[in-house]
Design a protein around this motif. Structure first.
Motif, PDB file in Angstrom:
ATOM      1  N   LYS A 178       6.827   3.537  -1.173  1.00  0.00           N
ATOM      2  CA  LYS A 178       6.490   2.243  -1.764  1.00  0.00           C
ATOM      3  C   LYS A 178       7.573   1.194  -1.496  1.00  0.00           C
ATOM      4  O   LYS A 178       7.831   0.317  -2.309  1.00  0.00           O
ATOM      5  CB  LYS A 178       6.256   2.382  -3.274  1.00  0.00           C
ATOM      6  CG  LYS A 178       5.051   3.246  -3.631  1.00  0.00           C
ATOM      7  CD  LYS A 178       3.776   2.612  -3.110  1.00  0.00           C
ATOM      8  CE  LYS A 178       2.534   3.384  -3.552  1.00  0.00           C
ATOM      9  NZ  LYS A 178       2.410   4.693  -2.855  1.00  0.00           N
ATOM     10  N   ILE A 179       8.235   1.335  -0.319  1.00  0.00           N
ATOM     11  CA  ILE A 179       9.211   0.342   0.128  1.00  0.00           C
ATOM     12  C   ILE A 179       8.540  -0.525   1.179  1.00  0.00           C
ATOM     13  O   ILE A 179       7.851  -0.017   2.067  1.00  0.00           O
ATOM     14  CB  ILE A 179      10.462   1.027   0.715  1.00  0.00           C
ATOM     15  CG1 ILE A 179      11.214   1.785  -0.383  1.00  0.00           C
ATOM     16  CG2 ILE A 179      11.392   0.006   1.382  1.00  0.00           C
ATOM     17  CD1 ILE A 179      12.388   2.597   0.129  1.00  0.00           C
ATOM     18  N   LEU A 202       6.114  -3.406  -2.606  1.00  0.00           N
ATOM     19  CA  LEU A 202       4.696  -3.180  -2.336  1.00  0.00           C
ATOM     20  C   LEU A 202       3.864  -3.151  -3.617  1.00  0.00           C
ATOM     21  O   LEU A 202       2.732  -3.639  -3.652  1.00  0.00           O
ATOM     22  CB  LEU A 202       4.515  -1.870  -1.568  1.00  0.00           C
ATOM     23  CG  LEU A 202       4.966  -1.863  -0.104  1.00  0.00           C
ATOM     24  CD1 LEU A 202       4.627  -0.531   0.538  1.00  0.00           C
ATOM     25  CD2 LEU A 202       4.335  -2.995   0.675  1.00  0.00           C
ATOM     26  N   GLU A 203       4.412  -2.579  -4.677  1.00  0.00           N
ATOM     27  CA  GLU A 203       3.668  -2.485  -5.931  1.00  0.00           C
ATOM     28  C   GLU A 203       3.414  -3.850  -6.557  1.00  0.00           C
ATOM     29  O   GLU A 203       2.521  -4.002  -7.389  1.00  0.00           O
ATOM     30  CB  GLU A 203       4.424  -1.589  -6.916  1.00  0.00           C
ATOM     31  CG  GLU A 203       4.534  -0.136  -6.431  1.00  0.00           C
ATOM     32  CD  GLU A 203       5.367   0.717  -7.371  1.00  0.00           C
ATOM     33  OE1 GLU A 203       6.118   0.130  -8.179  1.00  0.00           O
ATOM     34  OE2 GLU A 203       5.259   1.952  -7.306  1.00  0.00           O
ATOM     35  N   PHE A 240      -0.957  -6.521  -0.424  1.00  0.00           N
ATOM     36  CA  PHE A 240      -0.992  -5.068  -0.262  1.00  0.00           C
ATOM     37  C   PHE A 240      -2.005  -4.443  -1.221  1.00  0.00           C
ATOM     38  O   PHE A 240      -2.774  -3.554  -0.839  1.00  0.00           O
ATOM     39  CB  PHE A 240       0.406  -4.485  -0.508  1.00  0.00           C
ATOM     40  CG  PHE A 240       0.475  -2.986  -0.368  1.00  0.00           C
ATOM     41  CD1 PHE A 240       0.419  -2.390   0.880  1.00  0.00           C
ATOM     42  CD2 PHE A 240       0.596  -2.172  -1.490  1.00  0.00           C
ATOM     43  CE1 PHE A 240       0.478  -1.014   1.018  1.00  0.00           C
ATOM     44  CE2 PHE A 240       0.655  -0.796  -1.357  1.00  0.00           C
ATOM     45  CZ  PHE A 240       0.595  -0.210  -0.104  1.00  0.00           C
ATOM     46  N   LYS A 241      -2.024  -4.936  -2.461  1.00  0.00           N
ATOM     47  CA  LYS A 241      -2.988  -4.430  -3.445  1.00  0.00           C
ATOM     48  C   LYS A 241      -4.416  -4.703  -2.992  1.00  0.00           C
ATOM     49  O   LYS A 241      -5.309  -3.862  -3.153  1.00  0.00           O
ATOM     50  CB  LYS A 241      -2.725  -5.074  -4.806  1.00  0.00           C
ATOM     51  CG  LYS A 241      -1.431  -4.637  -5.464  1.00  0.00           C
ATOM     52  CD  LYS A 241      -1.267  -5.325  -6.819  1.00  0.00           C
ATOM     53  CE  LYS A 241       0.009  -4.880  -7.517  1.00  0.00           C
ATOM     54  NZ  LYS A 241       0.195  -5.561  -8.819  1.00  0.00           N
ATOM     55  N   PHE A 265      -6.202  -0.464   4.238  1.00  0.00           N
ATOM     56  CA  PHE A 265      -4.910   0.179   4.519  1.00  0.00           C
ATOM     57  C   PHE A 265      -5.113   1.689   4.634  1.00  0.00           C
ATOM     58  O   PHE A 265      -5.606   2.338   3.712  1.00  0.00           O
ATOM     59  CB  PHE A 265      -3.909  -0.136   3.407  1.00  0.00           C
ATOM     60  CG  PHE A 265      -2.502   0.271   3.733  1.00  0.00           C
ATOM     61  CD1 PHE A 265      -1.671  -0.556   4.476  1.00  0.00           C
ATOM     62  CD2 PHE A 265      -2.005   1.495   3.310  1.00  0.00           C
ATOM     63  CE1 PHE A 265      -0.375  -0.174   4.782  1.00  0.00           C
ATOM     64  CE2 PHE A 265      -0.714   1.876   3.620  1.00  0.00           C
ATOM     65  CZ  PHE A 265       0.102   1.042   4.354  1.00  0.00           C
ATOM     66  N   LYS A 266      -4.750   2.250   5.792  1.00  0.00           N
ATOM     67  CA  LYS A 266      -4.901   3.675   6.024  1.00  0.00           C
ATOM     68  C   LYS A 266      -3.570   4.386   5.823  1.00  0.00           C
ATOM     69  O   LYS A 266      -2.516   3.880   6.196  1.00  0.00           O
ATOM     70  CB  LYS A 266      -5.410   3.927   7.446  1.00  0.00           C
ATOM     71  CG  LYS A 266      -6.799   3.345   7.709  1.00  0.00           C
ATOM     72  CD  LYS A 266      -7.257   3.661   9.128  1.00  0.00           C
ATOM     73  CE  LYS A 266      -8.637   3.090   9.380  1.00  0.00           C
ATOM     74  NZ  LYS A 266      -9.114   3.381  10.763  1.00  0.00           N
TER      75      LYS A 266
END
Length: 272
Positions: A123-124, A195-196, A201-202, A210-211
């Protein structure tokens, strides 16, 4: 002069967009226009630099054919996966070492997918380690003892009243580039949102764009042969450092020590 400069820049941009051999082809076309249209006299081609590049690429290619490069990538993957939280600091050091050993930044490409995957799993934000890793691979070119840039600098400083050896250049270039890479790595720790917390990204996760497929590295069939290929390449690099640092051990012909360009070509082809 401004028209000539504009033409050179346009040729570089078009060649970069074409990719691959396109940059070299457009360079030849640019040289033709500057010579036949603008009447500029071309200098002699840098044969020594070109032959050094060929010799280093030959040795690196043989190391890759023996599985050495794949083995190095696996070592890097193991290091990064064991320390995922430190990937922004470790990834530029890995690509720096790859380039430092091989003399070209192209060897670092193989490890970039691993960096992106490990960063995402942790999650970086991937751009943090990837951006500085690419920069580090280029910085190491000016510090590598077998890169064309380093040898070209050494040849320019030799025989012009400067008592400069390869070790003198490395004593400056290695710590300076490493310090710059580490400074960039620590700065990259705070680039962009996590990312969180990133809405884009969400959104991609929610919409399935997103794979998260695992990147599979090429397996090394003969690890012993691969390890030997890496060892031989590193030994050749150490030999170049010794010959470049201690002029007294170089062969002397007609009162002149053998050029470092020749030594690099001989040692790299021998290693291959």
């Amino acid at each position: 002069m401004l028209i000539q400069l504009a033409f050179v820049l346009i040729a570089i941009i078009i060649g970069a967009r074409l990719g691959g051999i396109g940059l070299g082809v457009l360079g030849g076309l640019g040289l033709a226009v500057l010579t036949f249209v603008f009447g500029l006299e071309p200098t002699s081609p840098p044969i020594d630099v070109m032959l050094m590049i060929v010799a280093v690429i030959a040795a690196a290619s043989c190391m890759q054919a023996a599985g050495g490069l794949d083995l190095m990538v696996k070592w890097a993957e193991k290091l990064l996966r064991k320390n995922p939280s430190k990937i922004t600091i470790l990834s530029p050091l890995v690509t720096y070492i790859f380039t430092f050993i091989a003399g070209t930044g192209h060897v670092a490409y193989s490890v970039l997918p691993v960096i992106a995957e490990v960063a995402t799993e942790t999650k970086i934000r991937p751009e943090r380690p990837l951006g500085i890793a690419v920069i580090a691979s280029q910085q190491a070119i000016t510090a590598s003892p077998i890169s064309a840039a380093t040898v070209a600098l050494l040849s320019m400083l030799t025989g012009h009243g400067f008592d400069i050896s390869l070790i003198n250049i490395l004593m400056i270039s290695v710590p300076c580039t490493l310090a710059g890479v580490l400074a960039g790595a620590f700065y990259s720790l705070h680039v962009g949102k996590d990312l969180e917390d990133d809405p884009e990204f969400k959104r991609r996760i929610a919409e399935g764009e997103f794979k998260t497929e695992k990147y599979e590295l090429k397996d090394v069939n003969n690890k012993k042969a691969a390890a030997w290929s890496v060892a031989i390449f590193i030994l050749a690099t150490i030999g170049i450092i010794l010959f470049g640092s201690i002029e007294s051990i170089r062969p002397v012909f007609n009162g002149t020590s053998l050029s470092m360009a020749y030594i690099i070509e001989i040692l790299m082809l021998s290693a291959a």
